[in-house]
Write a protein that holds these residues in place. Structure first.
Motif, PDB file in Angstrom:
ATOM      1  N   ALA A 183      51.163 -28.655   6.074  1.00  0.00           N
ATOM      2  CA  ALA A 183      51.854 -29.179   4.640  1.00  0.00           C
ATOM      3  C   ALA A 183      51.984 -30.937   4.967  1.00  0.00           C
ATOM      4  CB  ALA A 183      52.491 -28.720   3.697  1.00  0.00           C
ATOM      5  N   PRO A 184      51.375 -31.616   4.207  1.00  0.00           N
ATOM      6  CA  PRO A 184      51.481 -33.532   4.602  1.00  0.00           C
ATOM      7  C   PRO A 184      53.788 -34.188   3.949  1.00  0.00           C
ATOM      8  CG  PRO A 184      50.248 -33.082   2.524  1.00  0.00           C
ATOM      9  CD  PRO A 184      50.274 -31.509   2.990  1.00  0.00           C
ATOM     10  N   GLY A 185      53.555 -34.580   4.992  1.00  0.00           N
ATOM     11  CA  GLY A 185      55.153 -34.806   4.931  1.00  0.00           C
ATOM     12  C   GLY A 185      56.612 -33.711   4.678  1.00  0.00           C
ATOM     13  N   ASP A 186      55.699 -32.230   5.897  1.00  0.00           N
ATOM     14  CA  ASP A 186      57.015 -30.958   6.085  1.00  0.00           C
ATOM     15  C   ASP A 186      57.461 -31.780   7.618  1.00  0.00           C
ATOM     16  OD1 ASP A 186      57.389 -29.497   7.412  1.00  0.00           O
ATOM     17  OD2 ASP A 186      56.303 -28.103   7.488  1.00  0.00           O
ATOM     18  N   PRO A 187      58.532 -31.880   7.511  1.00  0.00           N
ATOM     19  CA  PRO A 187      59.925 -32.528   8.333  1.00  0.00           C
ATOM     20  C   PRO A 187      59.212 -32.061   9.610  1.00  0.00           C
ATOM     21  CG  PRO A 187      61.388 -31.572   6.350  1.00  0.00           C
ATOM     22  CD  PRO A 187      59.661 -31.202   6.115  1.00  0.00           C
ATOM     23  N   ILE A 188      58.380 -30.404  10.252  1.00  0.00           N
ATOM     24  CA  ILE A 188      58.190 -29.656  10.857  1.00  0.00           C
ATOM     25  C   ILE A 188      57.559 -31.327  11.857  1.00  0.00           C
ATOM     26  CG2 ILE A 188      56.487 -28.961  10.768  1.00  0.00           C
ATOM     27  CD1 ILE A 188      59.133 -27.385  12.965  1.00  0.00           C
ATOM     28  N   GLN A 189      56.820 -32.153  11.385  1.00  0.00           N
ATOM     29  CA  GLN A 189      56.778 -33.105  11.447  1.00  0.00           C
ATOM     30  C   GLN A 189      56.462 -33.572  12.456  1.00  0.00           C
ATOM     31  OE1 GLN A 189      53.384 -34.601   8.671  1.00  0.00           O
ATOM     32  NE2 GLN A 189      52.388 -32.583   8.823  1.00  0.00           N
ATOM     33  N   TYR A 190      57.862 -34.061  12.372  1.00  0.00           N
ATOM     34  CA  TYR A 190      58.976 -35.427  13.421  1.00  0.00           C
ATOM     35  C   TYR A 190      59.433 -34.580  14.709  1.00  0.00           C
ATOM     36  CZ  TYR A 190      59.101 -37.380   8.868  1.00  0.00           C
ATOM     37  OH  TYR A 190      59.023 -38.258   8.151  1.00  0.00           O
ATOM     38  N   LEU A 212      43.757 -27.008   8.865  1.00  0.00           N
ATOM     39  CA  LEU A 212      43.404 -26.594   7.889  1.00  0.00           C
ATOM     40  C   LEU A 212      43.878 -26.938   6.395  1.00  0.00           C
ATOM     41  CD1 LEU A 212      43.291 -22.673   8.310  1.00  0.00           C
ATOM     42  CD2 LEU A 212      41.399 -24.150   8.809  1.00  0.00           C
ATOM     43  N   ASP A 213      43.320 -27.003   5.267  1.00  0.00           N
ATOM     44  CA  ASP A 213      44.106 -27.397   4.354  1.00  0.00           C
ATOM     45  C   ASP A 213      44.803 -27.395   3.440  1.00  0.00           C
ATOM     46  OD1 ASP A 213      43.991 -29.089   2.147  1.00  0.00           O
ATOM     47  OD2 ASP A 213      42.595 -28.837   1.035  1.00  0.00           O
ATOM     48  N   THR A 214      45.940 -27.883   3.083  1.00  0.00           N
ATOM     49  CA  THR A 214      46.948 -27.088   2.538  1.00  0.00           C
ATOM     50  C   THR A 214      46.901 -27.269   1.089  1.00  0.00           C
ATOM     51  OG1 THR A 214      48.585 -28.948   2.509  1.00  0.00           O
ATOM     52  CG2 THR A 214      49.064 -26.749   4.652  1.00  0.00           C
ATOM     53  N   GLY A 215      46.492 -27.834   0.307  1.00  0.00           N
ATOM     54  CA  GLY A 215      46.097 -28.224  -1.003  1.00  0.00           C
ATOM     55  C   GLY A 215      47.570 -28.067  -2.220  1.00  0.00           C
ATOM     56  N   PHE A 216      46.548 -26.930  -2.918  1.00  0.00           N
ATOM     57  CA  PHE A 216      47.752 -27.280  -3.719  1.00  0.00           C
ATOM     58  C   PHE A 216      48.284 -25.039  -3.952  1.00  0.00           C
ATOM     59  CE2 PHE A 216      44.769 -30.263  -4.650  1.00  0.00           C
ATOM     60  CZ  PHE A 216      45.743 -31.341  -5.182  1.00  0.00           C
ATOM     61  N   TYR A 217      49.383 -25.470  -4.664  1.00  0.00           N
ATOM     62  CA  TYR A 217      50.353 -23.966  -4.973  1.00  0.00           C
ATOM     63  C   TYR A 217      49.364 -23.711  -6.478  1.00  0.00           C
ATOM     64  CZ  TYR A 217      54.192 -25.394  -2.645  1.00  0.00           C
ATOM     65  OH  TYR A 217      55.749 -25.631  -1.659  1.00  0.00           O
ATOM     66  N   GLY A 230      55.995 -31.654   1.426  1.00  0.00           N
ATOM     67  CA  GLY A 230      56.775 -32.362   1.764  1.00  0.00           C
ATOM     68  C   GLY A 230      58.230 -31.453   2.398  1.00  0.00           C
ATOM     69  N   VAL A 231      59.520 -31.248   2.048  1.00  0.00           N
ATOM     70  CA  VAL A 231      59.582 -29.830   2.738  1.00  0.00           C
ATOM     71  C   VAL A 231      60.002 -28.652   2.332  1.00  0.00           C
ATOM     72  CG1 VAL A 231      62.589 -29.232   2.835  1.00  0.00           C
ATOM     73  CG2 VAL A 231      62.046 -31.865   2.757  1.00  0.00           C
ATOM     74  N   ASP A 232      59.584 -28.507   0.762  1.00  0.00           N
ATOM     75  CA  ASP A 232      59.321 -27.607   0.095  1.00  0.00           C
ATOM     76  C   ASP A 232      57.487 -26.854   1.216  1.00  0.00           C
ATOM     77  OD1 ASP A 232      61.186 -27.473  -1.034  1.00  0.00           O
ATOM     78  OD2 ASP A 232      60.486 -27.758  -3.152  1.00  0.00           O
ATOM     79  N   GLY A 233      56.920 -27.849   1.306  1.00  0.00           N
ATOM     80  CA  GLY A 233      55.522 -27.227   1.915  1.00  0.00           C
ATOM     81  C   GLY A 233      55.878 -26.716   2.756  1.00  0.00           C
ATOM     82  N   HIS A 234      57.104 -26.468   3.708  1.00  0.00           N
ATOM     83  CA  HIS A 234      57.260 -25.386   5.112  1.00  0.00           C
ATOM     84  C   HIS A 234      56.794 -24.249   5.294  1.00  0.00           C
ATOM     85  CE1 HIS A 234      58.333 -25.203   9.110  1.00  0.00           C
ATOM     86  NE2 HIS A 234      59.372 -25.132   8.728  1.00  0.00           N
ATOM     87  N   SER A 235      57.846 -23.660   3.556  1.00  0.00           N
ATOM     88  CA  SER A 235      57.151 -22.660   3.715  1.00  0.00           C
ATOM     89  C   SER A 235      57.400 -21.638   2.276  1.00  0.00           C
ATOM     90  CB  SER A 235      59.000 -21.758   3.856  1.00  0.00           C
ATOM     91  OG  SER A 235      59.253 -22.163   5.137  1.00  0.00           O
ATOM     92  N   ASP A 236      57.279 -22.626   1.486  1.00  0.00           N
ATOM     93  CA  ASP A 236      57.449 -21.828   0.050  1.00  0.00           C
ATOM     94  C   ASP A 236      55.549 -21.579  -0.413  1.00  0.00           C
ATOM     95  OD1 ASP A 236      59.876 -22.725  -0.049  1.00  0.00           O
ATOM     96  OD2 ASP A 236      59.165 -24.057  -2.352  1.00  0.00           O
ATOM     97  N   PHE A 246      47.588 -20.277   1.651  1.00  0.00           N
ATOM     98  CA  PHE A 246      47.942 -19.047   1.179  1.00  0.00           C
ATOM     99  C   PHE A 246      46.722 -18.462   1.610  1.00  0.00           C
ATOM    100  CE2 PHE A 246      48.356 -14.679   0.683  1.00  0.00           C
ATOM    101  CZ  PHE A 246      50.135 -13.931   1.254  1.00  0.00           C
ATOM    102  N   GLY A 247      45.837 -19.388   1.068  1.00  0.00           N
ATOM    103  CA  GLY A 247      44.367 -18.590   0.642  1.00  0.00           C
ATOM    104  C   GLY A 247      43.358 -18.789   1.864  1.00  0.00           C
ATOM    105  N   ASN A 248      43.766 -19.481   2.490  1.00  0.00           N
ATOM    106  CA  ASN A 248      42.796 -20.951   4.040  1.00  0.00           C
ATOM    107  C   ASN A 248      43.246 -18.826   4.864  1.00  0.00           C
ATOM    108  OD1 ASN A 248      40.794 -21.938   3.760  1.00  0.00           O
ATOM    109  ND2 ASN A 248      42.853 -24.440   4.027  1.00  0.00           N
ATOM    110  N   ILE A 249      44.525 -18.997   4.545  1.00  0.00           N
ATOM    111  CA  ILE A 249      45.437 -17.977   6.398  1.00  0.00           C
ATOM    112  C   ILE A 249      44.228 -16.623   6.028  1.00  0.00           C
ATOM    113  CG2 ILE A 249      47.289 -16.432   6.770  1.00  0.00           C
ATOM    114  CD1 ILE A 249      48.701 -19.003   5.835  1.00  0.00           C
ATOM    115  N   VAL A 250      44.009 -16.267   4.404  1.00  0.00           N
ATOM    116  CA  VAL A 250      43.941 -15.108   4.047  1.00  0.00           C
ATOM    117  C   VAL A 250      42.404 -14.955   5.197  1.00  0.00           C
ATOM    118  CG1 VAL A 250      42.425 -13.589   2.048  1.00  0.00           C
ATOM    119  CG2 VAL A 250      44.972 -14.038   2.092  1.00  0.00           C
ATOM    120  N   ARG A 251      41.091 -15.795   4.512  1.00  0.00           N
ATOM    121  CA  ARG A 251      40.494 -16.184   4.896  1.00  0.00           C
ATOM    122  C   ARG A 251      39.594 -16.578   6.190  1.00  0.00           C
ATOM    123  NH1 ARG A 251      40.529 -20.414   1.411  1.00  0.00           N
ATOM    124  NH2 ARG A 251      40.341 -19.920  -1.403  1.00  0.00           N
TER     125      ARG A 251
END
Length: 275
Positions: A183-190, A212-217, A230-236, A246-251
């Motif tokens: 996800a954009p802004g995920d701290p793992i990118q650092y 892949l696109d992380t898109g929207f909740y 952001g930070v929540d985008g790492h796992s939420d 989640f849908g992209n992983i399913v695909r």
């Protein structure tokens, strides 16, 4: 294992969780696996055969500063610097910064995937196997790929890197499909962009990997949608089966075409000028 492996099975998946995962918290991973199994109509295995780090590494920095200050009062600036460095290094040894967990778990994952492959061949011939590594689990999966992991598809989900060993991936399947999801802004990118990252290269830019696109909740009660970021985008997104991520992983698991990354916000809200 969540789900059933039988003659009707068309796909199976293995999920390797990340930092903080253990037998006392496995319910979180099983919940995600349950949703994946429901969405893909195939079994999902949560792989936890080994120790994963339980801290990120920054937790000991306050103690490190305190230790440095104490030594500094006795030995001046040099003592403060040495005390801080020593305590900080100790805080990193058993944290997500340490590659040893991936190094120790990877061989077992290679063996497990080989045994699972044999079971698939015997009970569900033709079913495709997807191996997913989330966060530190991505480092475990990448390291396993360097040792010869056999899979049809691999997903590096918010992954720390592509593997801790020297050398390229050695997947016996020459047609393996590889994907990344960050996800954009995920701290793992650092961590991914860190020069000399002990977990390997950045999976989002590694050759042969489709980001892949992380898109929207999933839509809220008012129909609005919040970006996975952001930070929540790492796992939420693992807790939101209605999310685009989640849908992209399913695909990927079921062999459908996932959607590629769409830049909506910068990857690095605060860009660090690495030398």
């Amino acid at each position: 294992m969540v789900g059933v492996l039988d003659a009707e099975t068309r796909n199976a998946a293995v999920l390797v969780p990340g930092t903080g995962a253990g037998l006392d918290t496995i319910d979180q991973s099983v919940a995600a696996a349950t949703e994946l199994a429901r969405a893909t109509d195939g079994p999902v295995f949560v792989y936890l055969d080994g120790d994963l780090p339980q801290t990120m590494g920054y937790e000991g920095l306050d103690d490190a500063v305190g230790a440095g200050a104490m030594l500094g009062s006795l030995a001046g600036p040099l003592g403060q610097a040495l005390g801080t460095a020593g305590a900080a290094a100790a805080s990193l040894d058993d944290s997500a910064a340490a590659p040893r967990f991936a190094r120790e778990m990877a061989p077992g994952l290679v063996g497990f995937a080989a045994e699972l492959d044999a079971e698939i061949a015997a009970h569900a011939p033709g079913a495709a196997l997807t191996v997913i590594g989330h966060s530190y689990g991505g480092s475990v999966v990448g390291s396993a790929e360097q040792l010869g992991l056999r899979a049809d598809r691999v997903v590096y989900a918010s992954s720390a890197g592509t593997g801790v060993f020297d050398g390229p991936w050695r997947n016996p399947n020459p047609d393996v499909e590889r994907y990344s999801l960050t996800a954009p802004g995920d701290p793992i990118q650092y961590v991914q962009a860190l020069p000399g990252n002990p977990h390997g290269d950045d999976p989002d830019t590694a050759p042969g990997v489709l980001r892949l696109d992380t898109g929207f909740y999933a839509p809220g009660a008012d129909g609005s949608r919040t970006p996975v970021a952001g930070v929540d985008g790492h796992s939420d997104y693992w807790r939101d089966p209605g999310s685009d991520a989640f849908g992209n992983i399913v695909r990927v698991i079921v062999g459908e075409q996932p959607s590629g990354y769409v830049e909506r916000t910068p990857d690095f809200p605060l860009r660090i000028p690495w030398p």
